[in-house]
Design a protein around this motif. Sequence first.
Motif, PDB file in Angstrom:
ATOM      1  N   SER A  99       0.698  -1.294   0.128  1.00  0.00           N
ATOM      2  CA  SER A  99       0.196   0.070  -0.047  1.00  0.00           C
ATOM      3  C   SER A  99       0.784   1.192  -0.061  1.00  0.00           C
ATOM      4  N   PHE A 100       0.474   2.176  -0.482  1.00  0.00           N
ATOM      5  CA  PHE A 100       0.785   3.605  -0.556  1.00  0.00           C
ATOM      6  C   PHE A 100      -0.090   4.230   0.151  1.00  0.00           C
ATOM      7  N   GLY A 101       0.165   4.715   1.292  1.00  0.00           N
ATOM      8  CA  GLY A 101      -1.119   5.572   2.287  1.00  0.00           C
ATOM      9  C   GLY A 101      -2.128   4.504   2.033  1.00  0.00           C
ATOM     10  N   ALA A 102      -3.333   5.077   1.811  1.00  0.00           N
ATOM     11  CA  ALA A 102      -4.669   4.370   1.733  1.00  0.00           C
ATOM     12  C   ALA A 102      -4.699   3.593   0.573  1.00  0.00           C
ATOM     13  N   ASN A 103      -3.975   3.792  -0.432  1.00  0.00           N
ATOM     14  CA  ASN A 103      -3.825   2.903  -1.697  1.00  0.00           C
ATOM     15  C   ASN A 103      -3.255   1.699  -1.827  1.00  0.00           C
ATOM     16  N   GLU A 104      -4.203   0.713  -1.771  1.00  0.00           N
ATOM     17  CA  GLU A 104      -3.660  -0.568  -1.829  1.00  0.00           C
ATOM     18  C   GLU A 104      -3.583  -1.292  -3.411  1.00  0.00           C
ATOM     19  N   VAL A 105      -2.038  -1.280  -3.611  1.00  0.00           N
ATOM     20  CA  VAL A 105      -1.841  -1.257  -4.908  1.00  0.00           C
ATOM     21  C   VAL A 105      -1.463  -2.856  -5.332  1.00  0.00           C
ATOM     22  N   LEU A 106      -0.992  -3.592  -4.249  1.00  0.00           N
ATOM     23  CA  LEU A 106      -0.874  -5.102  -4.610  1.00  0.00           C
ATOM     24  C   LEU A 106      -1.794  -5.646  -3.355  1.00  0.00           C
ATOM     25  N   GLY A 165      -0.681  -6.212 -18.240  1.00  0.00           N
ATOM     26  CA  GLY A 165      -1.657  -5.538 -17.524  1.00  0.00           C
ATOM     27  C   GLY A 165      -1.757  -3.821 -17.922  1.00  0.00           C
ATOM     28  N   PRO A 166      -2.959  -3.762 -17.627  1.00  0.00           N
ATOM     29  CA  PRO A 166      -3.215  -2.059 -17.842  1.00  0.00           C
ATOM     30  C   PRO A 166      -2.079  -1.026 -16.790  1.00  0.00           C
ATOM     31  N   SER A 167      -2.082   0.040 -17.411  1.00  0.00           N
ATOM     32  CA  SER A 167      -1.529   0.965 -16.490  1.00  0.00           C
ATOM     33  C   SER A 167      -1.922   1.162 -15.183  1.00  0.00           C
ATOM     34  N   GLY A 168      -1.188   1.107 -14.176  1.00  0.00           N
ATOM     35  CA  GLY A 168      -1.753   1.293 -12.711  1.00  0.00           C
ATOM     36  C   GLY A 168      -2.012  -0.075 -12.037  1.00  0.00           C
ATOM     37  N   SER A 169      -1.735  -1.212 -12.830  1.00  0.00           N
ATOM     38  CA  SER A 169      -2.309  -2.129 -12.371  1.00  0.00           C
ATOM     39  C   SER A 169      -1.312  -3.218 -11.285  1.00  0.00           C
ATOM     40  N   GLY A 170      -0.132  -2.235 -11.086  1.00  0.00           N
ATOM     41  CA  GLY A 170       0.759  -2.743 -10.203  1.00  0.00           C
ATOM     42  C   GLY A 170       2.087  -3.341 -10.517  1.00  0.00           C
ATOM     43  N   LYS A 171       2.132  -3.412 -11.744  1.00  0.00           N
ATOM     44  CA  LYS A 171       3.391  -4.319 -12.282  1.00  0.00           C
ATOM     45  C   LYS A 171       4.661  -3.784 -11.924  1.00  0.00           C
ATOM     46  N   SER A 172       4.969  -2.517 -12.196  1.00  0.00           N
ATOM     47  CA  SER A 172       6.231  -2.013 -11.606  1.00  0.00           C
ATOM     48  C   SER A 172       6.516  -2.120 -10.205  1.00  0.00           C
ATOM     49  N   THR A 173       5.286  -1.925  -9.425  1.00  0.00           N
ATOM     50  CA  THR A 173       5.356  -2.054  -7.865  1.00  0.00           C
ATOM     51  C   THR A 173       5.686  -3.470  -7.586  1.00  0.00           C
ATOM     52  N   LEU A 174       5.232  -4.523  -8.332  1.00  0.00           N
ATOM     53  CA  LEU A 174       5.529  -5.858  -8.309  1.00  0.00           C
ATOM     54  C   LEU A 174       7.168  -6.217  -8.060  1.00  0.00           C
ATOM     55  N   LEU A 222      13.273  -2.307  -3.928  1.00  0.00           N
ATOM     56  CA  LEU A 222      13.005  -0.853  -4.078  1.00  0.00           C
ATOM     57  C   LEU A 222      12.180  -0.323  -3.641  1.00  0.00           C
ATOM     58  N   GLU A 223      10.854  -1.154  -3.207  1.00  0.00           N
ATOM     59  CA  GLU A 223       9.789  -0.875  -2.323  1.00  0.00           C
ATOM     60  C   GLU A 223       9.610  -1.844  -1.377  1.00  0.00           C
ATOM     61  N   GLU A 224       9.220  -1.518  -0.053  1.00  0.00           N
ATOM     62  CA  GLU A 224       9.199  -2.425   0.816  1.00  0.00           C
ATOM     63  C   GLU A 224       7.454  -3.020   1.019  1.00  0.00           C
ATOM     64  N   ASP A 236      11.585  -3.757 -16.546  1.00  0.00           N
ATOM     65  CA  ASP A 236      10.197  -3.035 -16.628  1.00  0.00           C
ATOM     66  C   ASP A 236      10.062  -2.326 -17.776  1.00  0.00           C
ATOM     67  N   GLU A 237       9.318  -2.711 -18.787  1.00  0.00           N
ATOM     68  CA  GLU A 237       9.070  -2.237 -20.060  1.00  0.00           C
ATOM     69  C   GLU A 237      10.262  -1.606 -20.570  1.00  0.00           C
ATOM     70  N   PRO A 238      11.229  -2.735 -20.809  1.00  0.00           N
ATOM     71  CA  PRO A 238      12.491  -2.305 -21.360  1.00  0.00           C
ATOM     72  C   PRO A 238      12.854  -1.592 -22.678  1.00  0.00           C
TER      73      PRO A 238
END
Length: 265
Positions: free
Chosen positions: A23-30, A47-56, A63-65, A174-176
């Motif tokens: 989650s980023f704040g209240a936004n649960e991304v994964l 998957g679509p933009s914002g679906s959480g691919k990069s975060t995964l 790079l993200e905890e 990531d989208e190389p």
Amino acid sequence: MTRTGEPAGADAGAIEISGLHKSFGANEVLRGIDFRVDAGEVVCVIGPSGSGKSTLLRCVNLLEEPSAGTVRVAGAEVTDPDVDIDAVRRRIGMVFQSFNLFPHLTALGNVAVAQRKVLRRGKRDAERIARENLERVGLADKVGAYPAQLSGGQQQRVAIARALAMGPEVMLFDEPTSALDPELVGDVLGVMRGLAEAGMTMLVVTHEMSFAREVADRVAFMDGGVIVEQGEAARMVTDPDHERTREFLSRVLDPAAARVQGGER
Ligand SMILES: Nc1ncnc2c1ncn2[C@@H]1O[C@H](COP(=O)(O)OP(=O)(O)OP(=O)(O)O)[C@@H](O)[C@H]1O
Ligand SMILES: [Mg+2]
């Protein structure tokens, strides 16, 4: 399919993700990802933009905890609070959409610098390994070129060589190719295909469906922070189970199909 009868203990996947939330704040991304990539396997995430691919991907090398869940890479739990994160990151090569090369260093210098700083390799060894890896990505003749003297595709190949020079056990992409002019995409995908054929374990976020179909063992479709479905690459691209996957594919495949069918305009 790449899974082989390994000796005891080797059943651990190259990447094992379980119960991953972010989650980023209240936004649960994964929202609960369970996923594994076996050694030598190539898996594309779409998957679509914002679906959480990069975060995964970013959770795989911390790079993200992650907010919850575990990630293991080559048997080591990267989410263990006591983990030596630098040691873990050495096992994971990452290639981003933007190449992030040092403008004041040549291709050779860019590939050598992290080896010297992170792995403490001597100059001579680092440069020899840099040359080998620049050759591997088809840039033997560009070792002395600065980033500004290289095309986007060549710069991305330097970035791939830089990651490979660290001797990673898995490579994350990531989208190389999404920042590249269309005519430069093929060279980068060609290098990635070569790596796949050489047995590198690869987790690749991409919109290049022909690459996914031809090179990946498996394709996973993400939407809304979950993996909606995954399966054998050719089937996933041509005949997915879920309507959301079909919708996404029709959006990304149709422009390409139109280009191919339309030929030169
Ligand atoms: N550092 C951050 N801080 C706050 N929110 C973030 C952060 N990184 C990502 N997000 C949010 O997480 C969500 C997922 O982002 P992510 O970059 O993982 O998506 P993506 O699937 O890679 O999208 P794209 O295809 O556009 O690259 C988005 O809503 C984004 O705004
Ligand atoms: Mg992304």
